[in-house]
Design a protein around this motif. Structure first.
Motif, mmCIF file in Angstrom:
data_model
loop_
_atom_site.group_PDB
_atom_site.id
_atom_site.type_symbol
_atom_site.label_atom_id
_atom_site.label_comp_id
_atom_site.label_asym_id
_atom_site.label_seq_id
_atom_site.Cartn_x
_atom_site.Cartn_y
_atom_site.Cartn_z
ATOM 1 N N HIS A 227 38.471 51.293 29.843
ATOM 2 C CA HIS A 227 39.452 51.234 30.934
ATOM 3 C C HIS A 227 39.293 52.346 31.962
ATOM 4 N N ILE A 228 38.246 53.133 31.894
ATOM 5 C CA ILE A 228 38.095 54.303 32.755
ATOM 6 C C ILE A 228 36.719 54.277 33.414
ATOM 7 N N GLY A 229 36.692 54.643 34.707
ATOM 8 C CA GLY A 229 35.437 54.864 35.410
ATOM 9 C C GLY A 229 35.316 56.336 35.769
ATOM 10 N N LEU A 230 34.162 56.939 35.495
ATOM 11 C CA LEU A 230 33.972 58.364 35.746
ATOM 12 C C LEU A 230 33.748 58.620 37.231
ATOM 13 N N VAL A 231 34.548 59.555 37.795
ATOM 14 C CA VAL A 231 34.352 59.968 39.183
ATOM 15 C C VAL A 231 33.541 61.250 39.241
ATOM 16 N N SER A 232 33.921 62.245 38.447
ATOM 17 C CA SER A 232 33.156 63.494 38.385
ATOM 18 C C SER A 232 33.384 64.145 37.033
ATOM 19 N N PHE A 233 32.337 64.876 36.579
ATOM 20 C CA PHE A 233 32.417 65.566 35.294
ATOM 21 C C PHE A 233 31.881 66.980 35.477
ATOM 22 N N ALA A 234 32.637 67.957 34.996
ATOM 23 C CA ALA A 234 32.210 69.347 34.949
ATOM 24 C C ALA A 234 32.870 69.960 33.725
ATOM 25 N N LEU B 192 38.838 60.914 36.950
ATOM 26 C CA LEU B 192 38.640 59.572 36.423
ATOM 27 C C LEU B 192 39.353 58.547 37.293
ATOM 28 N N LYS B 193 38.818 57.339 37.321
ATOM 29 C CA LYS B 193 39.459 56.230 38.029
ATOM 30 C C LYS B 193 39.924 55.187 36.996
ATOM 31 N N PRO B 194 41.228 54.938 36.886
ATOM 32 C CA PRO B 194 41.704 53.919 35.940
ATOM 33 C C PRO B 194 41.273 52.523 36.401
ATOM 34 N N LEU B 195 40.662 51.757 35.513
ATOM 35 C CA LEU B 195 40.276 50.378 35.806
ATOM 36 C C LEU B 195 41.339 49.395 35.326
ATOM 37 N N LYS B 196 42.262 49.868 34.471
ATOM 38 C CA LYS B 196 43.404 49.098 34.003
ATOM 39 C C LYS B 196 44.596 50.043 33.934
ATOM 40 N N PRO B 197 45.835 49.503 33.957
ATOM 41 C CA PRO B 197 47.008 50.382 33.911
ATOM 42 C C PRO B 197 47.011 51.258 32.655
#
Length: 547
Positions: A454-461, A467-472
């Motif tokens: 349910h999560i898309g990665l925007v940035s990691f450090a 993170l961008k939620p793909l579902k509620p």
């Protein structure tokens, strides 16, 4: 010496009694709440919307057959019902008038209704006439026309106290009454009136009367009574009335009797067991300063003066409410003095929103304790001491930062700054999939499933995730993820959710990688030749076969 009795002597009486005086004809005293009951709609304060609606309905001849007046005690429900009865039955000084929103008050119907003696205006208290037999009497009587008035009017006070059978018996008559009959119901608990009755009435919700209007009304009454009343005393009475004109007039009546020709704010506070504003401000200052001994001393002094502990707590709550409104930029209370407004503005600049909300909740809990405790003074003492000690506790955001190993915000009231752990991370991770694996190894499979699906990665450090939620997701997801990542890696993490950017989820990436691998395998010459030889064969992974 004559043996004959005096002509003024009565047989059997030999006592020298004082002269008996007859009471004066005008010695009967009427309390202010009755004496200053509104006699016209213009005297009905705080109900302008209802008066406008009624005026338009009467002027246009659109008069409902049943009215329901609801509101808290003392806002004018019964008075309004009588005014409506006047308005509908007024015939004017010349006897030729019709229904009007401005009844003359001098014709016979107006005077008889005001005195409560009109034969066609019947008032009934539902609290003492709750049964179906009482309603049957009304049903029988409505068949007959009014004796002398234009309309036969039934005023039923506290109508919610009628029994269920009484309501049922009234329904048909209430829905289709004769043209000469009007019903006026009054109640303080409209939720107890059956919806079948509500749907047959035109409902008016009478509002609480604003404190500034009450204070102005009480000033006119005091002037009419020839009594000097301090402005601050009028304000104290208006606040104590809580929107009820009748309650306020009763308090004013008592205050006039309590004083000696004048009424002061100190007398009103003493009579009601209230704390003055200055005392409340001083107590609030000691609370915010954390001065235990001064707080206890002020509480003991208030107790010796007979001030109600609940009133003291309510005063503190009123002050905090004023501070909160000032911080929010809302309009100040008109009954506040300039000094009070300045004090509220100064505290609003000093205190954070978190501190204001926390202090309000602690005061609210303290008021509940005072109301149920066997000794209210002891409960008030413990409540205020709890507030002082709670000031040393971090707010939730600071506590989360402390637990996460960070530094608490500067606005938090924390005794000491908790340094971050000095040891090296327990389980350092270098990318997002490794972090998800570490979280799942801690037994957080459900959270791991959400991170994979349910999560898309925007940035990691290290220590930071976007993170961008793909579902509620739930509102506590960032906090839960930060805590789980801290537990899995030994370092603090900041988690931010955003709607911008974002890669596909780990599950989607795995599916795309598998599809690419499948395409590459199918392009192999040997595999293609094999599939040509066996058209029904399929290509499956070992994991799929086991599944």
């Amino acid at each position: 010496m004559s043996d004959s009795p005096d002509q003024n002597d009565e047989p059997g009486l030999g006592l020298d009694l004082p002269e008996q005086t007859k009471p004066a004809a005008d010695s009967h005293y009427r309390v202010l709440a009755r004496k200053y009951r509104p006699q016209t709609f213009s005297e009905l304060i705080g109900q302008d919307a209802m008066v406008t609606t009624l005026g338009n309905a009467i002027e246009r001849g659109r008069i409902a057959h049943a009215f329901l007046l609801t509101g808290v005690r003392g806002v004018g429900k019964t008075s309004t019902a009588r005014l409506v009865a006047k308005a509908l039955n007024c015939i004017g000084p010349d006897g030729q008038g019709g229904p009007t929103i401005n009844p003359c008050g001098v014709c016979e119907p107006c005077r008889a209704i005001a005195d409560g003696r009109h034969i066609d205006v019947i008032e009934m208290d539902a609290a003492s006439h709750t049964g179906v037999d009482d309603v049957r009497e009304i049903i029988e009587a409505v068949r007959y026309a009014a004796v002398s008035a234009r309309y036969k009017i039934y005023i039923i006070d506290e109508v919610h106290m009628l029994s269920k059978s009484a309501f049922n018996a009234l329904l048909k008559t209430l829905e289709e009454p004769p043209a000469h009959v009007k019903f006026l119901f009054a109640t303080t608990e409209v939720n107890k009136v059956p919806v079948t009755v509500l749907s047959r009435c035109q409902r008016f919700d009478l509002r609480r009367i604003p404190a500034e209007k009450l204070a102005e009304h009480f000033a006119h009454v005091a002037k009419a009574e020839g009594v000097e009343v301090e402005d601050e005393a009028l304000q104290a009475i208006a606040r104590a009335a809580e929107g009820s004109a009748r309650d306020g007039l009763s308090i004013l009546d008592q205050a006039i009797a309590h004083g000696e020709g004048s009424v002061t704010a100190a007398q009103v506070r003493d009579m009601l067991g209230q704390a003055d504003r200055g005392r409340v401000r001083r107590l609030l200052d000691t609370l915010l300063a954390g001065d235990l001994s001064a707080t206890l001393a002020q509480l003991d002094q208030a107790h010796e003066l007979g001030i109600d502990p609940a009133s003291l707590i309510r005063g503190l709550m009123e002050s905090m409410h004023a501070v909160t409104r000032s911080k929010a930029g809302a309009k100040a209370d008109l009954l506040q003095s300039a000094e009070e407004r300045d004090a509220a503005a100064e505290l609003a600049q000093r205190m954070s929103w978190a501190s204001l909300h926390r202090l309000w909740q602690l005061l609210l809990k303290g008021l509940q304790d005072v109301n149920i405790a066997p000794d209210p003074h002891e409960a008030a003492t413990m409540a205020l001491l709890r507030i002082i000690h709670a000031a040393d506790m971090p707010d939730p955001s600071a506590l989360a930062a402390i637990l996460a190993g960070g530094v608490a915000p500067a606005s938090a009231a924390v005794p000491a700054t908790v340094p971050p752990p000095s040891e090296a991370p327990v389980n350092a991770v270098t990318d997002f999939p490794a972090l998800v694996d570490a979280i799942e190894r801690q037994g957080r499979q459900l959270l791991g499933l959400q991170l994979r699906d349910h999560i898309g990665l925007v940035s990691f450090a290290p220590g930071e995730l976007a993170l961008k939620p793909l579902k509620p997701l739930g509102p506590d997801f960032p906090r839960e993820l930060a805590a789980a990542a801290k537990e899995a890696t030994g370092t603090a993490w900041q988690v931010r959710l955003t709607d911008e950017g974002g890669a596909p989820s780990l599950h989607q990436q795995e599916a795309m990688a598998e599809e690419r691998m499948r395409a590459e395998v199918l392009e192999e010459p040997n595999v293609r030749a094999l599939l040509d030889q066996f058209p029904e064969a399929t290509l499956e992974s070992i994991d799929q076969k086991e599944a």
